[in-house]
Design an enzyme around this catalytic site. Structure first.
Site, PDB file in Angstrom:
ATOM      1  N   TYR A  97      -2.514  -0.483  10.374  1.00  0.00           N
ATOM      2  CA  TYR A  97      -2.221  -1.131   8.851  1.00  0.00           C
ATOM      3  C   TYR A  97      -0.790  -0.563   8.175  1.00  0.00           C
ATOM      4  O   TYR A  97      -0.326  -1.223   7.616  1.00  0.00           O
ATOM      5  CB  TYR A  97      -3.476  -0.237   8.037  1.00  0.00           C
ATOM      6  N   SER A 104       0.621  -1.092  -0.165  1.00  0.00           N
ATOM      7  CA  SER A 104       0.026   0.028  -0.070  1.00  0.00           C
ATOM      8  C   SER A 104       1.027   1.288  -0.054  1.00  0.00           C
ATOM      9  O   SER A 104       2.197   1.147   0.377  1.00  0.00           O
ATOM     10  CB  SER A 104      -0.876  -0.019   1.032  1.00  0.00           C
TER      11      SER A 104
END
Ligand SMILES: NC(=O)c1ccc[n+]([C@@H]2O[C@H](COP(=O)([O-])OP(=O)(O)OC[C@H]3O[C@@H](n4cnc5c(N)ncnc54)[C@H](O)[C@@H]3O)[C@@H](O)[C@H]2O)c1
Length: 261
Positions: free
Chosen positions: A158, A145
């Site tokens: 995350y 990501s």
């Protein structure tokens, strides 16, 4: 698209029942690969596999595999080695997001994010490498990501798990280079196609309509549009192909220019 770039190749995708994982399965199958679609959602994995077989006429298999379960991953990989004799491509896509400010973040949920996003990557890579090392050939791609390269407020679990994924990618790339196994990561920004719930959530929080929220996001993207599944799967397919034969240990941004370097 190169029609049969992956003909004869065996690919396993984690978290392939929906979203980006399913799009990756479609892309690899569309280019000729036999795809093993795995997910904790067994029905979803089987349905995705069936749909892909119908659409592309390639062999697929849909099955349950929890990436955090060492034994289950080991058993699945053993089955692949026994039935197919090889594993050419592993795409580690399964990931979860739990977002809170740090002062209120439940430790159990922070741990769960790291367990799926980072430990899950390690477990799948470990068992895939055992097969790939023997054949001196293979390709591992982690869906990371843009938050794997920079911090994300109220999203620490995350981001931390994805930063860890880049460290793991680089370390595995160094370990596996001698076995001709390449290990890379892809770092997309928000894929507007597949994040309706997230857009709705943020739109509500900011008192905007969904369309206004999307536009606000797109306005931050130098290339001036939202990221699509195709934008990401094209890079995954490139990394999985021989065209990327001299690339390993890389974490490739797919962010429309939002992240550079
Ligand atoms: N959608 C985006 O905007 C975006 C952007 C950047 C990166 N990513 C990354 O792409 C990947 C896929 O994201 P998505 O948006 O398609 O997610 P999604 O929630 O739509 O799909 C994730 C899939 O993973 C499965 N899964 C969850 N835990 C699992 C486990 N323990 N074992 C096996 N499967 C499990 C889920 O059942 C689901 O089918 C994630 O790694 C995510 O971090 C997504």
């Amino acid at each position: 698209m190169c029609e049969a770039r992956f003909k004869g190749k065996i690919a396993l995708v984690t978290g392939g029942a929906q979203g980006l994982g399913e799009a990756v399965c479609r892309r690899l199958a569309g280019e000729g690969a036999t795809v093993i679609v795995t997910d904790i959602d067994e029905e979803g994995a089987k349905a995705a596999a069936d749909n892909i077989t119908t659409e592309y006429g390639v062999c697929t298999l849909g099955m349950r595999m929890d990436v955090t379960d060492d034994f289950a991953v080991h058993t699945t990989m053993e089955m692949i080695e026994r039935d197919f004799g090889r594993l050419d491509i592993l795409v580690v896509n399964a990931g979860i997001l739990r977002a809170y400010g740090i002062e209120e973040f439940p430790v159990s949920e922070w741990r769960q994010v790291v367990d799926v996003n980072l430990m899950g990557y390690m477990i799948c890579a470990k068992h895939a490498c055992q097969i790939m090392m023997k054949r001196k050939s293979g390709n591992i791609i982690q869906i990371n990501s843009m938050w794997g390269k920079r911090g994300s407020a109220r999203n620490s679990a995350y981001s931390a798990s994805k930063f860890g994924g880049i460290g793991l990618t680089q370390s595995l790339a160094l370990e596996m280079a001698q076995y001709n196994v390449r290990v890379n990561a892809v770092c997309p920004c928000i894929v507007l196609d597949g994040t309706r719930e997230m857009v709705e959530h943020y739109a509500k929080t900011h008192g905007l309509t969904d369309e206004q929220m999307k536009q606000r996001y797109v306005d931050q993207v130098p290339l001036g549009r939202g990221c699509t599944y195709d934008d990401v799967t094209s890079v995954v397919a490139f990394l999985a192909s021989d065209e990327a034969a001299y690339m390993t240990g890389q974490a490739i941004d797919v962010t429309g220019g939002q992240v550079m370097g």
